[in-house]
Write an enzyme that holds these catalytic residues in place. Structure first.
Site, PDB file in Angstrom:
ATOM      1  N   ARG A 213      51.117  43.365  16.050  1.00  0.00           N
ATOM      2  CA  ARG A 213      50.640  42.275  16.914  1.00  0.00           C
ATOM      3  C   ARG A 213      50.878  42.696  18.352  1.00  0.00           C
ATOM      4  NH1 ARG A 213      54.781  42.200  19.447  1.00  0.00           N
ATOM      5  NH2 ARG A 213      53.982  40.395  20.514  1.00  0.00           N
ATOM      6  N   GLY A 214      50.356  41.874  19.277  1.00  0.00           N
ATOM      7  CA  GLY A 214      50.412  42.258  20.689  1.00  0.00           C
ATOM      8  C   GLY A 214      49.066  42.882  21.049  1.00  0.00           C
ATOM      9  N   ALA A 215      48.484  42.419  22.161  1.00  0.00           N
ATOM     10  CA  ALA A 215      47.087  42.754  22.457  1.00  0.00           C
ATOM     11  C   ALA A 215      46.779  44.261  22.469  1.00  0.00           C
ATOM     12  CB  ALA A 215      46.689  42.090  23.772  1.00  0.00           C
TER      13      ALA A 215
ATOM     14  N   ARG B 278      41.568  38.944  14.344  1.00  0.00           N
ATOM     15  CA  ARG B 278      42.190  37.956  15.240  1.00  0.00           C
ATOM     16  C   ARG B 278      41.255  37.745  16.444  1.00  0.00           C
ATOM     17  NH1 ARG B 278      48.372  38.544  16.716  1.00  0.00           N
ATOM     18  NH2 ARG B 278      48.152  36.311  17.056  1.00  0.00           N
TER      19      ARG B 278
ATOM     20  N   GLN C 179      58.658  35.672  18.552  1.00  0.00           N
ATOM     21  CA  GLN C 179      58.532  37.053  19.058  1.00  0.00           C
ATOM     22  C   GLN C 179      59.600  37.368  20.100  1.00  0.00           C
ATOM     23  OE1 GLN C 179      55.984  34.913  18.659  1.00  0.00           O
ATOM     24  NE2 GLN C 179      54.067  35.953  18.187  1.00  0.00           N
TER      25      GLN C 179
ATOM     26  N   ASP D 157      46.822  38.342  26.778  1.00  0.00           N
ATOM     27  CA  ASP D 157      45.903  38.663  25.672  1.00  0.00           C
ATOM     28  C   ASP D 157      44.459  38.753  26.140  1.00  0.00           C
ATOM     29  OD1 ASP D 157      48.378  37.341  24.265  1.00  0.00           O
ATOM     30  OD2 ASP D 157      47.318  38.604  22.821  1.00  0.00           O
TER      31      ASP D 157
ATOM     32  N   ASN E 128      47.822  33.874  27.121  1.00  0.00           N
ATOM     33  CA  ASN E 128      48.990  34.579  26.570  1.00  0.00           C
ATOM     34  C   ASN E 128      49.631  33.651  25.546  1.00  0.00           C
ATOM     35  OD1 ASN E 128      50.740  36.935  26.529  1.00  0.00           O
ATOM     36  ND2 ASN E 128      52.305  35.642  27.465  1.00  0.00           N
ATOM     37  N   LYS E 129      50.696  34.105  24.964  1.00  0.00           N
ATOM     38  CA  LYS E 129      51.372  33.368  23.890  1.00  0.00           C
ATOM     39  C   LYS E 129      51.624  31.916  24.237  1.00  0.00           C
ATOM     40  CE  LYS E 129      52.087  34.457  20.658  1.00  0.00           C
ATOM     41  NZ  LYS E 129      51.099  34.122  19.608  1.00  0.00           N
TER      42      LYS E 129
HETATM   43  O1  MRU Z   1      50.518  36.571  18.519  1.00  0.00           O
HETATM   44  P1  MRU Z   1      50.978  37.821  19.187  1.00  0.00           P
HETATM   45  O2  MRU Z   1      52.398  38.171  18.862  1.00  0.00           O
HETATM   46  O3  MRU Z   1      50.027  38.955  18.948  1.00  0.00           O
HETATM   47  O4  MRU Z   1      50.931  37.472  20.743  1.00  0.00           O
HETATM   48  C1  MRU Z   1      51.319  38.472  21.651  1.00  0.00           C
HETATM   49  C2  MRU Z   1      51.313  38.024  23.059  1.00  0.00           C
HETATM   50  O5  MRU Z   1      50.965  36.904  23.375  1.00  0.00           O
HETATM   51  C3  MRU Z   1      51.683  39.051  24.083  1.00  0.00           C
HETATM   52  O6  MRU Z   1      52.338  38.465  25.162  1.00  0.00           O
HETATM   53  C4  MRU Z   1      50.396  39.723  24.581  1.00  0.00           C
HETATM   54  O7  MRU Z   1      49.660  40.195  23.516  1.00  0.00           O
HETATM   55  C5  MRU Z   1      50.677  40.829  25.520  1.00  0.00           C
HETATM   56  S1  MRU Z   1      51.329  42.244  24.702  1.00  0.00           S
HETATM   57  C6  MRU Z   1      51.524  43.487  25.830  1.00  0.00           C
END
Ligand code: MRU
Length: 325
Positions: free
Chosen positions: A48-50, A82, A176, A217, A227-228
Site C-alpha cells: 500500500r502507499g501511492a 484501488r 498505518q 495519493d 491523502n489518508k
Molecule cells: O491506504 P493506504 O495505506 O495505501 O494509504 C496511504 C496514504 O494515504 C499515504 O499517505 C500516501 O499513499 C502517500 S505514500 C508516500
C-alpha cells in the site's frame, strides 16, 4: 543504493511483496508471478502507499509480459485494484506499449527511489533544528520504492543532524501510523511518539507540534490533496494553530486532469475495518458504518508541497503548472 526497507523485491521472474498487513510483528514476503496476483496484493493491502502501488503495478505488467500474457486484460485487473492513488494509473499509462516492460518497470522503481532522496534533501531544509514533526498514515519507505516521501524528509532532516523528533498519528482505522510509521522510525532510532488521532488538537494547542508533513495519493491541478483519512482534520487544526502543513509527493502523484479535489475518487473500504481490528470486534452487530479511506485537504491549508523538482510554496493552479511543465 539499495533501500533499508524493501516493500518490493524484484527477482526477475517473481515479485516479492512485503506483507504489510503483518507488520510490525512479522517480516514476510508474498510471491507474485503474474499481474492478477499483484492486483490482489494491492487490493488486499499487502502492498500500500501511492508510489509503492504504482511500482507494484508496473512490475505486475512486466511479469505478465514475460509470461506472454494478455497485457490489456492485465492492465484492467490492475486498474481495478484501488481507485484513489493516481500513481497506479500513472504507472499503467507509462507501461502501455513499451518495448521492454521489465526495463521500464525497473526504471519506474529506481526513479521513485531517486525522487524520494531528492524530496528528502529539499524538504529537510524546511524543518527547523529540534523540530517536533507530526505525520499521519505511512508515507515512508514502505509506501514507496524505499526511503519515503514524508518520512524521507524526516529521515533526511535526522541525517542532517537536526535533532528532530516525530509524532506519528495512529491513523484509524487501518493503523498505518502505529504499525508502519512507528516501526520505520524505531528501526532507525529516530525519536518517535505515537498518539491517537483524537489527540492532535490537544497537542497542537499545548504547542507540542512544530510542523506537519504528510504524503499524498492524488493532487489535483489546483493543489487540493487526497491523502489518508484524517489528514484534512490535521490540516485544519494546523492552520488554527499556525503550524506549517507540508505535503511531500513525487510528480507522479499530480493529476492535472482533475481541476480540484472534488473530482478525486475516494475509496470506501470494508465495514469490518471500523467494526474491529483483526480478530477483535468491538461494535454491535447491525450498526451502520462508513469507511472512506481518504479525504481531501484544500490547497489553501497547505503551506508547501515538496516534489523532486522543487518546493511549491502556497500551491495553486499556476505554481503547480509552472513546476510540472
Ligand atoms: O491506504 P493506504 O495505506 O495505501 O494509504 C496511504 C496514504 O494515504 C499515504 O499517505 C500516501 O499513499 C502517500 S505514500 C508516500
Amino acid at each position: 543504493m539499495k533501500p533499508a526497507v524493501e516493500p518490493l523485491r524484484w527477482c526477475g521472474d517473481v515479485l516479492e511483496v512485503l506483507d504489510q498487513r503483518l507488520l510490525p510483528d512479522q517480516l514476510t514476503y508474498v510471491r507474485c508471478v503474474n499481474a492478477a496476483e499483484v492486483a490482489t496484493a494491492i487490493r488486499d493491502m499487502i502492498v500500500r502507499g501511492a508510489p509503492a502501488i504504482g511500482c507494484a503495478a508496473a512490475f505486475g505488467l512486466a511479469l505478465e509480459a514475460q509470461r506472454g500474457g494478455d497485457l490489456v486484460a492485465a492492465e484492467k485487473i490492475l486498474a481495478a485494484s484501488r481507485p484513489t492513488a493516481v500513481n497506479l494509473f500513472w504507472a499503467l499509462d507509462r507501461m502501455r506499449g513499451v518495448e521492454h516492460p521489465r526495463v521500464e518497470a525497473e526504471a519506474i522503481y529506481n526513479e521513485d527511489l531517486a525522487a524520494n532522496r531528492r524530496m528528502g534533501a529539499l524538504g529537510a531544509a524546511l524543518i527547523a533544528q529540534g523540530a517536533r514533526v507530526m505525520t499521519h498514515c505511512n508515507a515512508g519507505a514502505l509506501a514507496t520504492a524505499g526511503y519515503g516521501t514524508a518520512l524521507g524528509v524526516i529521515r533526511a532532516a535526522h541525517a542532517a543532524g537536526k535533532n528532530i523528533s516525530v509524532i506519528t498519528n495512529e491513523t484509524r482505522p487501518y493503523l498505518q501510523g502505529a504499525r508502519l510509521s512507528a516501526w520505520e522510525m524505531v528501526q532507525e532510532d529516530i525519536p518517535v511518539t505515537l498518539v491517537t488521532d483524537n489527540m492532535v488538537g490537544h497537542l497542537m494547542h499545548c504547542r507540542e507540534v512544530d510542523a506537519v508533513i504528510v504524503g499524498a495519493d492524488r493532487i489535483a491541478a489546483n493543489g487540493d490533496t487526497a491523502n489518508k483519512i484524517g489528514t484534512y482534520t490535521v490540516a485544519v487544526l494546523a492552520q488554527r494553530h499556525n503550524i506549517p502543513f507540508y505535503v511531500a509527493a513525487p510528480v507522479s502523484t499530480f493529476d492535472l486532469n482533475i481541476t480540484d479535489g472534488s473530482a478525486i475518487p475516494i475509496e470506501e473500504r470494508p465495514a469490518e475495518e471500523v467494526l474491529g481490528y483483526r480478530e477483535l470486534r468491538w461494535a454491535p452487530q447491525g450498526v451502520m458504518v462508513r469507511n472512506p479511506a481518504f479525504d481531501v485537504t484544500p490547497a489553501e491549508l497547505i503551506t508547501a508541497i515538496v516534489t523532486e523538482r522543487g518546493v511549491i510554496h502556497q500551491p495553486n493552479k499556476a505554481s503547480i503548472a509552472s513546476l510540472l511543465s
